[in-house]
Write a protein that holds these residues in place. Structure first.
Motif, PDB file in Angstrom:
ATOM      1  N   ALA A  58       0.854  -1.188   0.000  1.00 23.89           N
ATOM      2  CA  ALA A  58       0.000   0.000   0.000  1.00 23.89           C
ATOM      3  C   ALA A  58       0.888   1.236   0.000  1.00 23.89           C
ATOM      4  CB  ALA A  58      -0.904   0.005   1.223  1.00 23.89           C
ATOM      5  N   ALA A  59       0.540   2.215  -0.796  1.00 24.16           N
ATOM      6  CA  ALA A  59       1.301   3.464  -0.835  1.00 24.16           C
ATOM      7  C   ALA A  59       1.050   4.233   0.457  1.00 24.16           C
ATOM      8  CB  ALA A  59       0.898   4.290  -2.039  1.00 24.16           C
ATOM      9  N   PRO A  60       2.084   4.906   0.978  1.00 22.05           N
ATOM     10  CA  PRO A  60       1.905   5.657   2.220  1.00 22.05           C
ATOM     11  C   PRO A  60       1.072   6.924   2.037  1.00 22.05           C
ATOM     12  CG  PRO A  60       4.125   5.951   1.378  1.00 22.05           C
ATOM     13  CD  PRO A  60       3.457   4.944   0.506  1.00 22.05           C
ATOM     14  N   GLY A  61       0.704   7.236   0.831  1.00 19.58           N
ATOM     15  CA  GLY A  61      -0.083   8.435   0.532  1.00 19.58           C
ATOM     16  C   GLY A  61      -0.054   8.681  -0.965  1.00 19.58           C
ATOM     17  N   PRO A  62      -0.530   9.850  -1.411  1.00 18.84           N
ATOM     18  CA  PRO A  62      -0.491  10.129  -2.840  1.00 18.84           C
ATOM     19  C   PRO A  62       0.951  10.220  -3.330  1.00 18.84           C
ATOM     20  CG  PRO A  62      -1.326  12.026  -1.616  1.00 18.84           C
ATOM     21  CD  PRO A  62      -1.135  10.918  -0.643  1.00 18.84           C
ATOM     22  N   GLY A  63       1.156   9.901  -4.599  1.00 19.19           N
ATOM     23  CA  GLY A  63       2.500   9.933  -5.143  1.00 19.19           C
ATOM     24  C   GLY A  63       2.499   9.743  -6.642  1.00 19.19           C
ATOM     25  N   ARG A  64       3.643   9.347  -7.164  1.00 20.85           N
ATOM     26  CA  ARG A  64       3.811   9.165  -8.598  1.00 20.85           C
ATOM     27  C   ARG A  64       4.655   7.926  -8.845  1.00 20.85           C
ATOM     28  NH1 ARG A  64       5.326  13.903 -12.832  1.00 20.85           N
ATOM     29  NH2 ARG A  64       4.765  12.704 -14.647  1.00 20.85           N
ATOM     30  N   ALA A  75      13.605  -5.012 -13.792  1.00 21.81           N
ATOM     31  CA  ALA A  75      12.779  -3.809 -13.834  1.00 21.81           C
ATOM     32  C   ALA A  75      12.442  -3.412 -12.406  1.00 21.81           C
ATOM     33  CB  ALA A  75      11.511  -4.059 -14.634  1.00 21.81           C
ATOM     34  N   HIS A  76      12.431  -2.110 -12.162  1.00 20.23           N
ATOM     35  CA  HIS A  76      12.116  -1.575 -10.846  1.00 20.23           C
ATOM     36  C   HIS A  76      10.929  -0.635 -10.981  1.00 20.23           C
ATOM     37  CE1 HIS A  76      16.346  -2.749 -10.557  1.00 20.23           C
ATOM     38  NE2 HIS A  76      16.171  -2.836  -9.252  1.00 20.23           N
ATOM     39  N   LEU A  77      10.104  -0.605  -9.969  1.00 22.53           N
ATOM     40  CA  LEU A  77       9.005   0.339  -9.892  1.00 22.53           C
ATOM     41  C   LEU A  77       9.339   1.324  -8.789  1.00 22.53           C
ATOM     42  CD1 LEU A  77       6.205   1.137 -10.925  1.00 22.53           C
ATOM     43  CD2 LEU A  77       5.245  -0.254  -9.100  1.00 22.53           C
ATOM     44  N   LEU A  78       9.381   2.609  -9.133  1.00 20.11           N
ATOM     45  CA  LEU A  78       9.725   3.651  -8.174  1.00 20.11           C
ATOM     46  C   LEU A  78       8.453   4.391  -7.785  1.00 20.11           C
ATOM     47  CD1 LEU A  78      12.815   5.100 -10.057  1.00 20.11           C
ATOM     48  CD2 LEU A  78      12.774   3.269  -8.377  1.00 20.11           C
ATOM     49  N   LEU A  79       8.188   4.482  -6.500  1.00 22.09           N
ATOM     50  CA  LEU A  79       7.040   5.203  -5.983  1.00 22.09           C
ATOM     51  C   LEU A  79       7.543   6.460  -5.282  1.00 22.09           C
ATOM     52  CD1 LEU A  79       4.083   5.621  -5.185  1.00 22.09           C
ATOM     53  CD2 LEU A  79       4.490   4.112  -3.225  1.00 22.09           C
ATOM     54  N   PHE A  80       7.316   7.613  -5.920  1.00 23.90           N
ATOM     55  CA  PHE A  80       7.719   8.894  -5.346  1.00 23.90           C
ATOM     56  C   PHE A  80       6.572   9.443  -4.516  1.00 23.90           C
ATOM     57  CE2 PHE A  80      10.555   8.450  -8.908  1.00 23.90           C
ATOM     58  CZ  PHE A  80      11.742   8.941  -8.427  1.00 23.90           C
ATOM     59  N   THR A  81       6.848   9.733  -3.259  1.00 23.08           N
ATOM     60  CA  THR A  81       5.873  10.355  -2.363  1.00 23.08           C
ATOM     61  C   THR A  81       6.525  11.599  -1.772  1.00 23.08           C
ATOM     62  OG1 THR A  81       6.571   8.908  -0.551  1.00 23.08           O
ATOM     63  CG2 THR A  81       4.667   8.195  -1.847  1.00 23.08           C
ATOM     64  N   ASP A  82       5.937  12.176  -0.770  1.00 22.27           N
ATOM     65  CA  ASP A  82       6.429  13.418  -0.170  1.00 22.27           C
ATOM     66  C   ASP A  82       7.794  13.203   0.476  1.00 22.27           C
ATOM     67  OD1 ASP A  82       6.469  16.034   0.620  1.00 22.27           O
ATOM     68  OD2 ASP A  82       5.133  15.747   2.326  1.00 22.27           O
ATOM     69  N   GLY A  83       8.859  13.609  -0.209  1.00 26.09           N
ATOM     70  CA  GLY A  83      10.204  13.549   0.354  1.00 26.09           C
ATOM     71  C   GLY A  83      10.881  12.205   0.337  1.00 26.09           C
ATOM     72  N   GLN A  84      10.301  11.216  -0.351  1.00 26.25           N
ATOM     73  CA  GLN A  84      10.966   9.914  -0.400  1.00 26.25           C
ATOM     74  C   GLN A  84      10.569   9.145  -1.651  1.00 26.25           C
ATOM     75  OE1 GLN A  84       9.870   7.563   2.994  1.00 26.25           O
ATOM     76  NE2 GLN A  84       7.938   6.930   2.121  1.00 26.25           N
ATOM     77  N   ALA A  95      14.107  -0.796  -1.273  1.00 18.79           N
ATOM     78  CA  ALA A  95      14.763   0.305  -0.564  1.00 18.79           C
ATOM     79  C   ALA A  95      13.805   1.485  -0.437  1.00 18.79           C
ATOM     80  CB  ALA A  95      16.019   0.739  -1.310  1.00 18.79           C
ATOM     81  N   THR A  96      14.055   2.317   0.563  1.00 17.83           N
ATOM     82  CA  THR A  96      13.367   3.598   0.730  1.00 17.83           C
ATOM     83  C   THR A  96      14.444   4.653   0.877  1.00 17.83           C
ATOM     84  OG1 THR A  96      11.483   2.542   1.821  1.00 17.83           O
ATOM     85  CG2 THR A  96      11.741   4.894   2.137  1.00 17.83           C
ATOM     86  N   LEU A  97      14.394   5.662   0.001  1.00 15.54           N
ATOM     87  CA  LEU A  97      15.438   6.680  -0.038  1.00 15.54           C
ATOM     88  C   LEU A  97      14.826   8.072   0.062  1.00 15.54           C
ATOM     89  CD1 LEU A  97      17.281   5.154  -3.117  1.00 15.54           C
ATOM     90  CD2 LEU A  97      17.951   4.892  -0.735  1.00 15.54           C
ATOM     91  N   PRO A  98      15.552   9.028   0.659  1.00 19.86           N
ATOM     92  CA  PRO A  98      15.032  10.406   0.722  1.00 19.86           C
ATOM     93  C   PRO A  98      15.175  11.094  -0.639  1.00 19.86           C
ATOM     94  CG  PRO A  98      17.187  10.290   1.745  1.00 19.86           C
ATOM     95  CD  PRO A  98      16.806   8.873   1.381  1.00 19.86           C
ATOM     96  N   THR A  99      14.266  12.013  -0.943  1.00 19.63           N
ATOM     97  CA  THR A  99      14.336  12.821  -2.159  1.00 19.63           C
ATOM     98  C   THR A  99      14.095  14.285  -1.801  1.00 19.63           C
ATOM     99  OG1 THR A  99      11.974  12.639  -2.672  1.00 19.63           O
ATOM    100  CG2 THR A  99      13.411  10.919  -3.555  1.00 19.63           C
ATOM    101  N   PRO A 100      14.510  15.209  -2.659  1.00 20.51           N
ATOM    102  CA  PRO A 100      14.311  16.629  -2.354  1.00 20.51           C
ATOM    103  C   PRO A 100      12.938  17.155  -2.758  1.00 20.51           C
ATOM    104  CG  PRO A 100      15.598  16.408  -4.344  1.00 20.51           C
ATOM    105  CD  PRO A 100      15.381  15.013  -3.808  1.00 20.51           C
ATOM    106  N   THR A 102       8.853  17.701  -2.811  1.00 19.67           N
ATOM    107  CA  THR A 102       7.652  17.648  -1.988  1.00 19.67           C
ATOM    108  C   THR A 102       6.516  17.051  -2.819  1.00 19.67           C
ATOM    109  OG1 THR A 102       6.893  19.834  -2.666  1.00 19.67           O
ATOM    110  CG2 THR A 102       8.377  19.725  -0.751  1.00 19.67           C
ATOM    111  N   LEU A 103       5.415  16.776  -2.156  1.00 21.14           N
ATOM    112  CA  LEU A 103       4.259  16.212  -2.841  1.00 21.14           C
ATOM    113  C   LEU A 103       3.748  17.148  -3.933  1.00 21.14           C
ATOM    114  CD1 LEU A 103       2.282  13.855  -2.921  1.00 21.14           C
ATOM    115  CD2 LEU A 103       0.903  15.051  -1.240  1.00 21.14           C
ATOM    116  N   ALA A 104       3.769  18.455  -3.676  1.00 26.02           N
ATOM    117  CA  ALA A 104       3.303  19.432  -4.670  1.00 26.02           C
ATOM    118  C   ALA A 104       4.219  19.486  -5.889  1.00 26.02           C
ATOM    119  CB  ALA A 104       3.196  20.812  -4.036  1.00 26.02           C
ATOM    120  N   GLN A 105       5.501  19.154  -5.734  1.00 22.44           N
ATOM    121  CA  GLN A 105       6.454  19.207  -6.834  1.00 22.44           C
ATOM    122  C   GLN A 105       6.423  17.963  -7.718  1.00 22.44           C
ATOM    123  OE1 GLN A 105       9.977  19.896  -4.440  1.00 22.44           O
ATOM    124  NE2 GLN A 105      10.139  21.998  -5.236  1.00 22.44           N
ATOM    125  N   LEU A 106       5.826  16.889  -7.259  1.00 24.63           N
ATOM    126  CA  LEU A 106       5.866  15.635  -8.012  1.00 24.63           C
ATOM    127  C   LEU A 106       5.206  15.738  -9.379  1.00 24.63           C
ATOM    128  CD1 LEU A 106       5.246  12.900  -5.293  1.00 24.63           C
ATOM    129  CD2 LEU A 106       7.397  13.616  -6.333  1.00 24.63           C
TER     130      LEU A 106
END
Length: 139
Positions: A58-64, A75-84, A95-100, A102-106
């Motif tokens: 389950a996704a931790p919230g909205p994302g891309r 093949a990898h599936l990347l789930l971008f959410t707020d800051g990760q 893996a779970t990695l930090p990203t710069p 925000t949710l609004a920038q996705l």
């Protein structure tokens, strides 16, 4: 009027454009179909059901979601959410990695792939490792 039913066993022409319907003089018409939904055309001409998806997490919230094909076998599936970003492979979280971002920038996030490298860009974030922009000299 008599209706003629034929058996079609070859779909190598794929799905036909509406402009080709009724063009029985073309080989694509003989080997095509009006629509092909949720199937894959096999090289031998037959059809197979398209593989589906499986619930992995389950996704931790909205994302891309971004698909990253490292090679023909990986093949990898990347789930971008707020800051990760969460990286999924082979039906599990890798893996779970930090990203710069925000949710609004996705929504403005763009990406491209060159061989086994995924390049991610956002118009408001400077790529890491690049020098800061030069400032105009003050008065």
């Amino acid at each position: 009027m008599t209706r003629l039913k034929t058996v079609k066993t070859n779909f190598t022409g794929g799905a036909l454009a509406p402009d080709l319907l009724g063009r029985g003089d073309l080989r694509a018409y003989e080997n095509g179909a009006r629509t092909l939904d949720n199937v894959i055309v096999l090289p031998t001409g037959g059809l197979a059901r398209r593989p589906g998806t499986a619930f992995v997490a389950a996704a931790p919230g909205p994302g891309r979601l971004v698909l990253f094909s490292f090679s023909t076998d990986q093949a990898h599936l990347l789930l971008f959410t707020d800051g990760q970003v969460q990286v999924f492979r082979d039906d599990g979280l890798e893996a779970t990695l930090p990203t710069p971002w925000t949710l609004a920038q996705l929504k403005d996030l763009t990406w491209t792939q060159s061989a086994d490298v995924l390049l991610l860009c956002h118009p408001r974030c400077r790529p890491s490792g690049w020098p800061a922009p030069a400032r105009a000299p003050g008065p």
